[in-house]
Design a protein around this motif. Structure first.
Motif, PDB file in Angstrom:
ATOM      1  N   ARG A  37     -14.543  14.439  -2.196  1.00 26.25           N
ATOM      2  CA  ARG A  37     -15.155  15.769  -2.259  1.00 26.25           C
ATOM      3  C   ARG A  37     -16.678  15.698  -2.146  1.00 26.25           C
TER       4      ARG A  37
ATOM      5  N   ARG B 277     -12.299  14.824   3.964  1.00 27.78           N
ATOM      6  CA  ARG B 277     -10.972  15.316   3.633  1.00 27.78           C
ATOM      7  C   ARG B 277      -9.972  14.176   3.813  1.00 27.78           C
TER       8      ARG B 277
ATOM      9  N   GLN C 276      -8.867  12.168   7.205  1.00 31.46           N
ATOM     10  CA  GLN C 276      -9.953  12.149   8.185  1.00 31.46           C
ATOM     11  C   GLN C 276     -10.248  10.709   8.604  1.00 31.46           C
TER      12      GLN C 276
END
Length: 758
Positions: free
Chosen positions: A685, A690, A693
């Motif tokens: 975060r 994400r 990814q």
């Protein structure tokens, strides 16, 4: 963080049906011939074969099946029915194979013929043994002696290893780096300095008497699963287990014993760790200092109240030096500083410290999570500090337990494979073989790589292993490796080290330890040393994979005959014919360690070569065990900075060292791929990433060289903030050759500075 049960990423406990399913899958992949079950039944038993995987000891009172999941995988891999014959090279060029994955190279099977690289076709071609040895000897005789390196992995037995060291020294150098340079050389240097012994101090019986085990950076579930049996027994008798590790390793969380019908039928799990503390990568010095602070504070309170001391005062006074300086540092270091550097809370460390205080006999266990740091030797010294405070070295049920990763990596050092001349009885070699051994120290792996990059190393002889894949700075290493005048690799299977051949290059296929080794006087046995300094014999009985294979010892002897001037004391042919003569030579060279070597070769559990520190004899500069006062509270050679992470290079459940058996890391919940970067949810975060990814890891070592590893999927994992993980050996491209332990030069692969690029 502590008391993490269960491991959220794992699909189940270590051992149990998951282990049997994993073995069954490898059985299907390798399709071993009839008789493999008999080979497994003989594994790690007197008169059988010692496992070719890890160096965990062999108990005298063995189980019906004395092998683990990874040991079975190694055996099935050795005894695969797949063959890599000369015909394979009619279909594939070396350049093409460089695009293959490590797993795919492994699946080609056993090498069957000696091979020479043909630059014109970019292929290896079959060659006779005679031509191979003549060519190797001719090239070696023309090269400057200091430009040749004799590397060995931890596989070859003591007999071949002794002759290999003799080959190097009669050739004219001490360039004998070994795979321990990349893993436990920190132990050899660090322990030697503070307790006078370069190896662990415990024996099997100590496992049965310990009240507590403190684990630091060691993963028995994947790296030494047979360790889980004595740990389960320890838990049954009430012993405590405390673990410090950035990663939640399933083997230290829960275990279902595959050899217990009741456990298997009921699914009963043994909880292993009583406290599990996820220390930051590189934070062990602070964590251990915190444990010591708990002990010293309790002792100070006992003195004030007139109660029994917590420190073992008599032991400290009679056997140690340096306590006062260390205690002063511990008292002056604040808990805020300890928490900041370790990533742990004071409360969690205090709980672990109370277990240590309440346990009369404690074993300190560690692995490469402690040794592969820029201050790895200081990590080791801190474990010793903790043990010394309460006299937990050199008595029953207590001691220092480094867990070695390869079957004979410790033993090879014992019989002379060492680059440091002070470790070798040169006077005895001179008397036995009538030559003048070289007096200059040889090269470590780090220095050998630097020599290669500088064009100073002209030839590498490799007795086993996959060195090119195991070292840091792989990309630069591959280019320099191929520029050598000569590369020779003794192997059972194809690996990446074969795919960057020197100007003259040979692959020499050898017997597996499980295969029958017939020489002029009959079948031969070989021997290995385990992590507890016990020597055990192995007698292979399986049909060799090819009639063209030679034993490691025979190959060493033939290279020596071709490269070393004749000497009537160098009886290479006689030694090849009868390995017991070599064992007699080892006994003459190291009489205290190998008394009655041949007579004790198949003693149940192995014969103990002894350890002075086990007897509280300290062969240090002070003749005492030494407390070490750390000058820093982390094991790093770099500062934290925005966007910089501490990368741990990790092994999956489906590999052994650089050998990849498959793509199932079931303990971490990762299936079908190794191209991942593991990160905490918080770090994902904060970085604006994400899960899933694809990113690139970029080395952040301050030397101006760009190092990168592309195509990694971001994968959420339970890790401390700022600590990330990726698989070894793929992530070795991110490790700089100058990023190593200060004392031992072991690559610092457990806290590599990196950044993430999208």
């Amino acid at each position: 963080m502590s008391n993490i049960f269960p491991n959220p990423e794992s699909d189940g406990p270590s051992g149990g049906w998951g282990s049997l399913k994993s073995i069954a899958r490898i059985f299907g992949d390798t399709r071993p011939p009839a008789g493999v079950l008999e080979a497994l039944a003989r594994q790690n038993k007197p008169g059988g074969v010692m496992c070719v995987s890890c160096a965990w000891p062999k108990p005298a009172n063995y189980h019906p099946f004395e092998f683990c999941e990874n040991g079975a995988k190694a055996t099935l891999s050795d005894l695969t029915s797949a063959r890599c014959t000369p015909d394979f090279w009619c279909r594939h060029t070396v350049a093409e194979l460089r695009e293959w994955k490590d797993y795919d190279l492994e699946q080609t099977g056993r090498l069957t013929h000696p091979l020479r690289y043909d630059a014109g076709t970019d292929r290896y071609v079959e060659v006779s043994w005679k031509e191979a040895f003549e060519s190797i000897g001719k090239t070696l005789r023309t090269l400057p002696r200091e430009s040749v390196v004799f590397y060995s992995s931890g596989h070859a037995g003591l007999e071949a290893s002794y002759l290999y060291a003799l080959l190097a020294r009669t050739y004219g150098n001490n360039n004998l780096p070994q795979s321990s340079n990349m893993c436990h050389e920190t132990t050899s240097v660090g322990l030697k300095k503070v307790i006078g012994s370069p190896v662990g101090t415990i024996v099997w019986e100590d496992l049965e008497k310990a009240d507590a085990f403190f684990f630091f950076g060691q993963n028995p579930g994947s790296n030494s699963p047979r360790f889980l049996h004595p740990l389960q027994e320890a838990k049954k008798r009430g012993a405590k287990i405390v673990t410090f590790n950035p990663v939640v390793e399933q083997g230290l969380v829960s275990f279902v014993n595959p050899q217990s019908p009741m456990d298997m039928l009921t699914g009963h799990e043994t909880q292993i760790s009583d406290e599990y503390l996820q220390v930051r990568a590189g934070g062990d010095i602070a964590a251990i200092l915190g444990l010591c602070k708990v002990v010293i504070e309790a002792d100070d309170a006992a003195v004030r109240s007139g109660h029994a001391r917590v420190l073992d005062v008599a032991f400290i006074e009679n056997h140690t030096v340096g306590l006062d300086s260390f205690v002063d540092l511990v008292r002056s270091t604040t808990w805020d500083k300890i928490e900041q550097e370790s990533g742990l809370t004071e409360a969690a460390i205090r709980r672990a410290g109370e277990i240590y205080i309440q346990s009369e006999r404690v074993i300190g266990v560690y692995g490469m999570g402690l040794t592969q740091h820029s201050q790895g030797s200081l990590n080791v010294a801190m474990v010793v500090n903790l043990l010394l405070l309460r006299g937990n070295i050199g008595r029953e049920g207590a001691g220092c337990c480094p867990v070695r990763g390869h079957s004979n990596v410790q033993g090879q050092r014992t019989v002379g494979i060492a680059e440091k001349t002070k470790l070798i009885p040169m006077d005895k070699l001179k008397a036995l073989f009538d030559f003048d051994p070289p007096t200059e120290d040889g090269t470590t792996i780090v220095d050998a790589v630097k020599g290669l990059l500088a064009g100073q190393i002209k030839a590498f002889i490799c007795l086993g292993g996959n060195l090119l894949r195991a070292v840091p700075d792989q990309n630069a290493m591959e280019q320099s490796w191929a520029a050598q005048d000569l590369t020779v690799v003794v192997s059972t299977k194809l690996n990446r080290s074969h795919l960057f051949p020197g100007k003259t290059a040979f692959i020499l296929p050898c017997l597996s330890r499980f295969e029958r080794d017939e020489q002029a006087t009959g079948p031969q046995a070989v021997s290995t040393e385990d992590s507890f300094s016990h020597i055990s014999g192995s007698l292979g009985k399986r049909q060799p994979a090819s009639e063209h294979l030679k034993s490691e010892l025979a190959i060493v002897a033939e290279i020596a005959k071709a490269a070393v001037p004749p000497n009537p004391r160098l009886r290479w042919d006689d030694w090849t014919a009868d390995y017991s003569i070599v064992r007699d030579l080892i006994e003459k060279t190291y009489p205290e360690d190998f008394k009655q070597y041949n007579q004790r070769l198949f003693q149940p559990g192995g014969f103990y070569r002894g350890n002075p520190a086990h007897e509280r004899v300290w062969k240090t500069d002070t003749n005492m065990a030494m407390f070490t006062t750390p000058e820093q509270l982390n094991a790093l050679a770099f500062e934290d900075a925005p966007g910089r992470y501490r990368l741990i290079t990790m092994r999956s459940n489906d590999q052994f060292n650089t050998t990849i058996y498959g793509y199932s890391d079931r303990f971490r919940g990762i299936e079908g791929t190794r191209d991942v970067v593991l990160m905490s949810d918080e770090d994902i975060r904060t970085a604006g990433l994400r899960e899933g990814q694809v990113v690139t890891l970029v080395g952040d070592f301050d030397d101006g060289v760009r190092r990168e590893l592309r195509g990694l999927k971001v994968t959420a994992h339970n890790l401390p903030s700022g600590t990330i993980g990726a698989y070894y050996p793929e992530a070795n491209v991110l490790v700089a050759i100058d990023h190593h332990d200060e004392q031992s030069k072991t690559p610092a692969s457990k806290a590599v500075p990196v950044r993430i690029e999208v």
